[in-house]
Design a protein around this motif. Structure first.
Motif, PDB file in Angstrom:
ATOM      1  N   THR A 203       0.917  -1.189  -0.072  1.00 54.30           N
ATOM      2  CA  THR A 203      -0.219   0.011  -0.005  1.00 54.30           C
ATOM      3  C   THR A 203       0.908   1.239   0.043  1.00 54.30           C
ATOM      4  O   THR A 203       0.252   2.404  -0.042  1.00 54.30           O
ATOM      5  CB  THR A 203      -1.003   0.009   1.242  1.00 54.30           C
ATOM      6  OG1 THR A 203      -0.263   0.138   2.494  1.00 54.30           O
ATOM      7  CG2 THR A 203      -1.717  -1.172   1.345  1.00 54.30           C
ATOM      8  N   ILE A 204       2.332   1.121   0.110  1.00 48.80           N
ATOM      9  CA  ILE A 204       3.045   2.313   0.199  1.00 48.80           C
ATOM     10  C   ILE A 204       3.372   2.604  -1.312  1.00 48.80           C
ATOM     11  O   ILE A 204       3.673   1.865  -2.258  1.00 48.80           O
ATOM     12  CB  ILE A 204       4.330   1.977   0.836  1.00 48.80           C
ATOM     13  CG1 ILE A 204       4.013   1.727   2.336  1.00 48.80           C
ATOM     14  CG2 ILE A 204       5.363   3.064   0.654  1.00 48.80           C
ATOM     15  CD1 ILE A 204       5.247   0.964   2.809  1.00 48.80           C
ATOM     16  N   PRO A 205       3.127   3.850  -1.687  1.00 51.45           N
ATOM     17  CA  PRO A 205       3.761   4.369  -3.125  1.00 51.45           C
ATOM     18  C   PRO A 205       4.762   3.902  -3.704  1.00 51.45           C
ATOM     19  O   PRO A 205       4.796   3.504  -4.583  1.00 51.45           O
ATOM     20  CB  PRO A 205       3.507   5.683  -3.094  1.00 51.45           C
ATOM     21  CG  PRO A 205       2.521   6.004  -1.985  1.00 51.45           C
ATOM     22  CD  PRO A 205       2.654   4.921  -0.907  1.00 51.45           C
ATOM     23  N   MET A 206       6.028   3.737  -2.805  1.00 52.69           N
ATOM     24  CA  MET A 206       6.993   3.230  -3.258  1.00 52.69           C
ATOM     25  C   MET A 206       7.254   1.708  -3.215  1.00 52.69           C
ATOM     26  O   MET A 206       8.119   0.997  -3.476  1.00 52.69           O
ATOM     27  CB  MET A 206       8.465   3.936  -2.669  1.00 52.69           C
ATOM     28  CG  MET A 206       8.695   5.269  -2.786  1.00 52.69           C
ATOM     29  SD  MET A 206       9.907   6.004  -2.052  1.00 52.69           S
ATOM     30  CE  MET A 206      11.217   5.416  -2.943  1.00 52.69           C
ATOM     31  N   LYS A 207       6.173   0.922  -2.726  1.00 54.41           N
ATOM     32  CA  LYS A 207       5.856  -0.326  -2.635  1.00 54.41           C
ATOM     33  C   LYS A 207       7.128  -1.236  -1.869  1.00 54.41           C
ATOM     34  O   LYS A 207       7.422  -2.341  -2.376  1.00 54.41           O
ATOM     35  CB  LYS A 207       5.817  -1.163  -4.045  1.00 54.41           C
ATOM     36  CG  LYS A 207       4.980  -0.393  -5.041  1.00 54.41           C
ATOM     37  CD  LYS A 207       3.671  -0.528  -4.526  1.00 54.41           C
ATOM     38  CE  LYS A 207       2.536   0.137  -5.409  1.00 54.41           C
ATOM     39  NZ  LYS A 207       1.212   0.020  -4.936  1.00 54.41           N
ATOM     40  N   ARG A 208       7.630  -0.608  -0.810  1.00 54.83           N
ATOM     41  CA  ARG A 208       8.540  -1.446  -0.032  1.00 54.83           C
ATOM     42  C   ARG A 208       8.714  -0.378   1.441  1.00 54.83           C
ATOM     43  O   ARG A 208       8.234   0.746   1.439  1.00 54.83           O
ATOM     44  CB  ARG A 208       9.993  -1.276  -0.646  1.00 54.83           C
ATOM     45  CG  ARG A 208      10.632   0.092  -0.900  1.00 54.83           C
ATOM     46  CD  ARG A 208      12.122  -0.281  -1.261  1.00 54.83           C
ATOM     47  NE  ARG A 208      12.674   1.230  -1.593  1.00 54.83           N
ATOM     48  CZ  ARG A 208      13.432   1.873  -0.806  1.00 54.83           C
ATOM     49  NH1 ARG A 208      13.387   1.458   0.561  1.00 54.83           N
ATOM     50  NH2 ARG A 208      13.966   2.986  -1.034  1.00 54.83           N
ATOM     51  N   VAL A 209       9.220  -1.161   2.413  1.00 55.56           N
ATOM     52  CA  VAL A 209       9.486  -0.517   3.584  1.00 55.56           C
ATOM     53  C   VAL A 209      10.790   0.108   3.616  1.00 55.56           C
ATOM     54  O   VAL A 209      11.830  -0.264   2.578  1.00 55.56           O
ATOM     55  CB  VAL A 209       9.293  -1.387   4.805  1.00 55.56           C
ATOM     56  CG1 VAL A 209       7.855  -1.867   5.141  1.00 55.56           C
ATOM     57  CG2 VAL A 209      10.168  -2.710   4.792  1.00 55.56           C
ATOM     58  N   ALA A 210      11.266   0.846   4.342  1.00 52.95           N
ATOM     59  CA  ALA A 210      12.598   1.686   4.215  1.00 52.95           C
ATOM     60  C   ALA A 210      13.437   0.854   5.141  1.00 52.95           C
ATOM     61  O   ALA A 210      13.219  -0.045   6.022  1.00 52.95           O
ATOM     62  CB  ALA A 210      12.609   3.086   4.856  1.00 52.95           C
TER      63      ALA A 210
END
Length: 244
Positions: A203-210
């Motif tokens: 669901t994150i626009p960048m499609k990953r966690v940091a």
């Protein structure tokens, strides 16, 4: 030249997770770093790993006397205080109806009062040093809603940052807040939460966690002279979540 060459930093809650990542990054960039935490075993191990430019001090961040000791020991060991990273914090995933007063006051003490105590104790030391940088770790939940207790205290960190920035501008002390989203720390990616985190990451626009280092790079920037005209501001690292 290393970006923090000659600077002395205090980082709270730095025995593991994001705090440890910040400490390693600061050492790599030439700083002397005081690591504080209640976890003595991990804190001492990290300081040993980082070498002579690192010092571990056991600290309860909600205790004013502990703060005075940390600042005094930092000045004794390294001569001055240039940077404070208020990183220590806890989270709690309970509804407002399930949260007890004792639990609520604990999260306020650790996430909010500790930031006030840290700034109050460090500012005179930074005045003696001729200026400095305070980086308060808030959260994306200091910008948008989330769990009770955690959200309110992270909003408070954002407000305290702005108030302190205005007061400290004349002292040459900058104060900024950092607002991470979902970060791949051991607590977040442990086996019982891994699947939920992977599903949420879609669901994150960048499609990953940091990664922790991505937050550390922002903290490094704010601690360094590269951010010389930034104060009272929010720096968001959430992959675009709060932009939706």
């Amino acid at each position: 030249m290393a970006r923090l060459q000659g600077k002395v930093a205090i980082i709270t809650g730095a025995a593991q997770g994001m705090g440890a990542s910040h400490a390693k990054k600061f050492i790599d960039e030439g700083a002397k770093v005081v690591i504080t935490d209640l976890n003595v075993e991990k804190g001492e191990a990290l300081a040993k790993e980082l070498g002579d430019n690192a010092l571990f001090i056991k600290q309860n961040v909600t205790n004013a006397e502990d703060w005075a000791t940390v600042v005094a020991e930092t000045e004794k060991a390294f001569g001055q205080v240039d940077v404070l990273v208020n990183n220590a914090g806890i989270t709690m995933a309970k509804s407002i109806l399930q949260t007890t007063e004792e639990e609520y006051r604990r999260i306020v003490d650790i996430n909010q009062v500790s930031v006030f105590l840290g700034m109050k104790t460090v500012i005179p030391a930074m005045q003696k040093a001729g200026g400095g940088s305070i980086v308060n770790i808030s959260s994306m939940n200091g910008l948008v809603g989330g769990a009770i207790g955690y959200t309110d205290t992270k909003f408070a960190v954002r407000g305290m940052t702005k108030a302190a920035a205005l007061e400290c501008a004349n002292y040459g002390i900058r104060v900024n807040s950092v607002h991470p989203g979902v970060i791949a720390t051991p607590m977040v990616v442990q086996e019982d939460t891994k699947a939920a985190v992977e599903a949420f990451s879609k669901t994150i626009p960048m499609k990953r966690v940091a990664q922790s280092e991505e937050v550390s790079n922002m903290v490094l920037f704010l601690a360094s002279d590269d951010a010389s005209y930034s104060t009272g501001s929010e720096f968001i690292i959430d992959g675009g979540l709060t932009a939706q």
